[in-house]
Design an enzyme around this catalytic site. Structure first.
Site: not given
Ligand code: SAH
Ligand code: SF4
Length: 407
Positions: A125, A138, A145, A149, A152, A383
């Site tokens: 995506e 983006c 992944c 986290c 996420c 995000c």
């Molecule tokens: N893996 C990388 C890049 C992709 S995530 C990283 O973690 O940085 C891009 C951004 O979106 C990151 O800052 C992540 O922490 C944030 N993010 C992930 N899930 C989210 C959510 N549910 N609401 C808001 N931001 C989120």
């Molecule tokens: Fe992976 Fe989501 Fe964590 Fe970024 S925020 S490292 S995409 S699990």
């Protein structure tokens, strides 16, 4: 393509839902360096003396003119064009789905070409976010992944694939196709677009996946994005976001040279260990040391620290004060991101009042306009929401199929 079960810890549930298609054995040229294109031309018999020039011409047609096949390449003799078409392909990934948010954000679901075995290609995506004076794409660096986290949605899906450089770079090409941002093509009249400047002016590697776990391909794709005789996006308009893969941060600065964003999200290790589990390996102090040493860091080239606002978890005033203390001395920007909810996350977005109070502490410490407005929430394009809608739809389709089969 494969359908991934979104339930956490269900890593084995890869269910093929479509059958293989006949393989295309032609080599994709998108994603190769000029030298690699030259090598490929040499391998099909183009004379040594001509390969460099031909590679430059092909490069120009792909990245300046937006060519998707060899036929329009009028600077190349027809015989050679035919020969090129027999061996190579410039085909774009297939746009399987496009969704447009009420705020103009667009999300494309792309299916990559099948592999040489005929196995279906991965799905990725990509999200386009138009603003008044810029248009940000983006891009995804991985399918799924491996990191988990807690806030996420992408992290709940097991990693299926590391896309190639071409598959990453193709996300930009597809976006420019859809925006009509090639010479002699016009922009769609029904799309929300920036009023001035380039339609695709910025890139953030903030889609699905951890870019520093697919380093070589991300590096190659961003070299294409920033090539002066091609897409020519300034490296200052490209930002790579990492959850904190410390050993790769110095290489990111030295070899990729784009702007860096760090998903910090907490100021104490006990909390960050829970939110961003890679913190157990590379704790906050180690991460910030790597940031201080980031090549090219200056007040003009700051690191962005992303901080997702989670109610009752990391959003107290004490946390805000600790955040500015922690970042003192690092040329930094702070991006407060309201949490984008998804079903079953177990988190809630902080109350708006609390976000404002938190932001005030951050503002008073000299960091400007730090709250990131969620974009594309209605199409699950914000995000951390990526892939989820697709997965849900697929799961629903699968259940329907199973039900039909059982009936
Ligand atoms: N893996 C990388 C890049 C992709 S995530 C990283 O973690 O940085 C891009 C951004 O979106 C990151 O800052 C992540 O922490 C944030 N993010 C992930 N899930 C989210 C959510 N549910 N609401 C808001 N931001 C989120
Ligand atoms: Fe992976 Fe989501 Fe964590 Fe970024 S925020 S490292 S995409 S699990």
């Amino acid at each position: 393509m494969v359908s991934l079960d979104i339930s956490r810890g269900n890593a084995a549930s890869l269910t093929p839902v479509t059958s293989a298609v006949p393989a295309d054995t032609r080599r994709p040229l998108v994603g190769l360096t000029r030298a690699e294109i030259a090598g490929a031309l040499n391998a099909i018999g183009v004379a040594d003396s001509a390969v460099r020039m031909r590679a430059n011409q092909i490069w120009h047609w792909i990245y300046v003119r937006g060519a998707t096949d060899f036929a329009p390449m009028t600077t190349i003799a027809r015989d050679l064009r035919d020969e090129l078409a027999r061996h190579f392909t410039l085909a774009r990934p297939e746009v399987v789905d496009e969704q447009v948010s009420s705020d103009g954000t667009r999300k494309w679901l792309l299916r990559m070409a099948p592999g040489v075995t005929g196995a279906p290609g991965p799905e990725i995506e990509t999200v386009y976010i138009p603003e008044e004076t810029r248009g940000t794409l983006c891009v995804s660096s991985q399918v799924g992944c491996t990191l988990t986290c807690s806030f996420c949605h992408t992290g709940t899906q097991p990693l299926a694939r590391n896309p190639t450089a071409g598959q990453i770079a193709s996300q930009l090409l597809v976006a420019r196709d859809a925006l009509g941002e090639w010479p002699k093509v016009s922009a769609p009249t029904d799309a929300a677009l920036p009023r001035q400047g380039r339609l695709l002016s910025n890139v953030v590697v903030m889609g699905m996946g951890e870019p520093l776990y697919n380093f070589d391909n991300v590096k190659a794709a961003l070299a294409i994005a920033s090539d002066n005789e091609g897409l020519s996006l300034s490296k200052r308009r490209i930002t790579l976001s990492t959850s904190g893969v410390v050993p790769m941060i110095a290489r990111c600065g030295a070899e990729i040279g784009v702007m860096l964003a760090i998903s910090l999200h907490a100021v104490r290790d006990e909390v960050r260990d829970q939110l961003v589990p890679i913190n157990r390996k590379y704790p906050i102090a180690t991460l910030l040391d790597a940031c201080r040493a980031y090549p090219g860091l200056s007040n003009a080239r700051r690191i962005t620290f992303e901080y997702v606002m989670l109610k009752g978890v990391n959003d107290s005033i004490a946390d805000a004060k600790a955040l500015v203390r922690l970042l003192a001395g690092i040329p930094a920007k702070i991006n407060l991101i309201p949490f984008n909810p998804w079903p079953g996350s177990g988190h809630e977005c902080s109350d708006w009042e609390q976000i404002e109070k938190f932001a005030e502490v951050v503002n008073r410490a000299g960091y400007a306009s730090p709250v990131r407005t969620p974009r594309g929430r209605d199409i699950m394009a914000a995000c951390g929401q990526l892939k989820s809608e697709t997965i849900r739809k697929r799961a629903k389709e699968r259940r329907a199929e199973q039900a039909a089969g059982a009936g």
